[in-house]
Design a protein around this motif. Structure first.
Motif, short mmCIF file in Angstrom:
data_model
loop_
_atom_site.label_atom_id
_atom_site.label_comp_id
_atom_site.label_asym_id
_atom_site.label_seq_id
_atom_site.Cartn_x
_atom_site.Cartn_y
_atom_site.Cartn_z
N ASN A 194 -43.24 -7.96 -8.42
CA ASN A 194 -41.94 -8.60 -8.72
C ASN A 194 -41.77 -8.66 -10.24
O ASN A 194 -41.95 -9.71 -10.86
N PHE A 195 -41.44 -7.54 -10.84
CA PHE A 195 -41.48 -7.42 -12.30
C PHE A 195 -40.43 -8.28 -12.99
O PHE A 195 -40.68 -8.84 -14.06
N GLU A 196 -39.26 -8.40 -12.40
CA GLU A 196 -38.21 -9.23 -13.02
C GLU A 196 -38.60 -10.70 -13.01
O GLU A 196 -38.34 -11.42 -13.98
N LEU A 197 -39.25 -11.15 -11.93
CA LEU A 197 -39.72 -12.54 -11.88
C LEU A 197 -40.82 -12.76 -12.91
O LEU A 197 -40.91 -13.83 -13.53
N ALA A 198 -41.67 -11.76 -13.11
CA ALA A 198 -42.72 -11.86 -14.13
C ALA A 198 -42.09 -12.06 -15.51
O ALA A 198 -42.54 -12.91 -16.29
N VAL A 199 -41.05 -11.31 -15.78
CA VAL A 199 -40.34 -11.45 -17.07
C VAL A 199 -39.75 -12.85 -17.21
O VAL A 199 -39.81 -13.46 -18.28
N GLU A 200 -39.20 -13.39 -16.12
CA GLU A 200 -38.62 -14.74 -16.17
C GLU A 200 -39.67 -15.79 -16.53
O GLU A 200 -39.41 -16.71 -17.32
N HIS A 201 -40.86 -15.66 -15.96
CA HIS A 201 -41.92 -16.63 -16.26
C HIS A 201 -42.41 -16.50 -17.71
O HIS A 201 -42.70 -17.50 -18.36
N VAL A 229 -49.15 -13.40 -11.42
CA VAL A 229 -49.06 -13.33 -9.96
C VAL A 229 -47.91 -12.42 -9.56
O VAL A 229 -48.06 -11.54 -8.68
N GLU A 230 -46.75 -12.61 -10.19
CA GLU A 230 -45.59 -11.78 -9.84
C GLU A 230 -45.79 -10.33 -10.26
O GLU A 230 -45.31 -9.41 -9.59
N LEU A 231 -46.51 -10.13 -11.35
CA LEU A 231 -46.82 -8.76 -11.78
C LEU A 231 -47.67 -8.06 -10.73
O LEU A 231 -47.42 -6.90 -10.36
N THR A 232 -48.67 -8.78 -10.22
CA THR A 232 -49.55 -8.22 -9.18
C THR A 232 -48.76 -7.95 -7.90
O THR A 232 -49.00 -6.95 -7.21
#
Length: 379
Positions: free
Chosen positions: A283-290, A277-280
């Protein structure tokens, strides 16, 4: 007569019948209750410890039904902590014992699920079909429909969509005949996966939402949390750009899972859905966190999930301009996918990985991944 013998032997009736005193029996039953409660509340490591301590007590050895219940609880707690191989070992040992009919179905269901999650689809199908596809199939019950739904999921994972479509119709008919919430939820939930796989997205969403509505009224928290995640997943595949709604749906799923006996594998899957979802959303940094959160939950027994996490990580790193880091993550994804069984479901994952590697500029490994996708699709 037993009471008279107990008086003559100067012991309690409980000790004469079970080999334990009434106080010891009370302690065992109380301990089982606390262990079950810990598992239901999501305290899976605590539950695993409590069940193991009970089984270490020699007083339980002569109480076959209670010992089997404790071993079954230990298997579920072990699975929930991510130790799928350990759970399989306990369940296989139990499966070889003289069991009640209901316990036999429960153990077969758990074994089928564990083998499926581990990627051993041959064993998963064998366990389910041993009971459901014999010369004489037993009459449908809630437990057998749930076992059938787990077997259906194994057909779906290995890409046997013709068999899955036929069997899902059979399960839905059985659930309709039984008319019970448990059977309806189990059949509808997994039939939704099959419907989506053959291009019937709206039908799939209706089925899974029906299952969720029934489960929310009658079911246990664990399956309710997992069904919430399933509904969110169907919405994500139908409307991937609706990121605000999806973020809320998957976030609530994680909160529900944390308060139930849901295993870490399911929680990791939701973390990866949130990463997508964050990748779409960009929000790339949030995607990495997940992805990092999912890594912290997973053991080395779910290579496809590990590969998915590395692939999302590679996409996020590439989008942030970290090409070398992205390539390293993509190569890790390749390594994990090579540990996964070949299936039509795996073909889609190989293709997505190939596209990711292609975008990062590694033509040689991209071709390798495309070839693997073709091989898994039987081409």
């Amino acid at each position: 007569m037993l009471e008279l013998l107990a008086q003559k032997l100067d012991c309690s009736l409980s000790y004469l019948v079970n080999g334990v005193t009434a106080e010891q029996m009370n302690d065992i039953e109380l301990g089982l209750g606390y262990a079950r409660l810990a598992l239901e509340n999501g305290e899976v490591h605590e539950a695993r410890t409590r069940f193991a301590e009970l089984l270490a007590d020699n007083n339980l050895a002569g109480l076959t039904a209670l010992r089997q219940e404790a071993e079954y609880g230990l298997a579920l707690a072990t699975e929930a902590t991510g130790d799928i191989s350990g759970a399989i070992e306990i369940l296989r040992r139990l499966d070889g014992e003289d069991l009640s009919a209901d316990r036999h179905v429960e153990i077969a269901l758990a074994l089928c699920r564990c083998y499926r999650d581990k990627g051993d689809l041959v064993a998963a199908v064998e366990v389910g079909e041993r009971i459901l596809s014999g010369a004489v199939r037993p009459a449908w019950t809630d437990g057998l429909v749930e076992l059938g739904a787990t077997l259906l999921a194994a057909y779906w994972v290995r890409g046997d969509l013709l068999r899955a479509r036929q069997f899902s119709a059979e399960l839905l008919a059985a659930a309709e005949l039984l008319g019970t919430p448990r059977a309806t939820v189990a059949a509808s939930w997994n039939a939704a996966r099959v419907a989506e796989s053959v291009g019937k997205g709206e039908e799939a969403l209706a089925l899974v939402e029906r299952a969720y509505a029934i489960q929310s009224e009658t079911g246990a928290p664990r399956n309710l949390a997992r069904l919430r995640g399933a509904v969110a997943g169907h919405h994500a595949r139908l409307n991937p750009r609706n990121t605000d709604q999806l973020r809320e749906r998957f976030g609530q799923t994680l909160r529900d899972m944390a308060e139930s006996s849901t295993g870490v594998t399911d929680q990791a899957f939701v973390e990866l859905e949130l990463a997508k979802v964050e990748l779409t959303a960009g929000n790339f940094e949030l995607a990495v966190e997940h992805v990092t959160a999912a890594d912290g939950l997973l053991a080395d027994e779910t290579p496809e999930l590990d590969a998915q996490g590395r692939m999302i990580l590679a996409r996020a790193q590439g989008a942030m301009g970290e090409r070398e880091e992205g390539l390293a993550s993509a190569r890790e994804a390749l390594r994990f996918m090579q540990q996964s069984p070949a299936s039509r479901q795996a073909a889609g994952k190989w293709y997505a990985l190939a596209e990711t590697i292609d975008e990062l500029g590694d033509d040689e490994r991209a071709v390798e991944a495309y070839q693997q996708a073709l091989a898994c699709a039987g081409l």
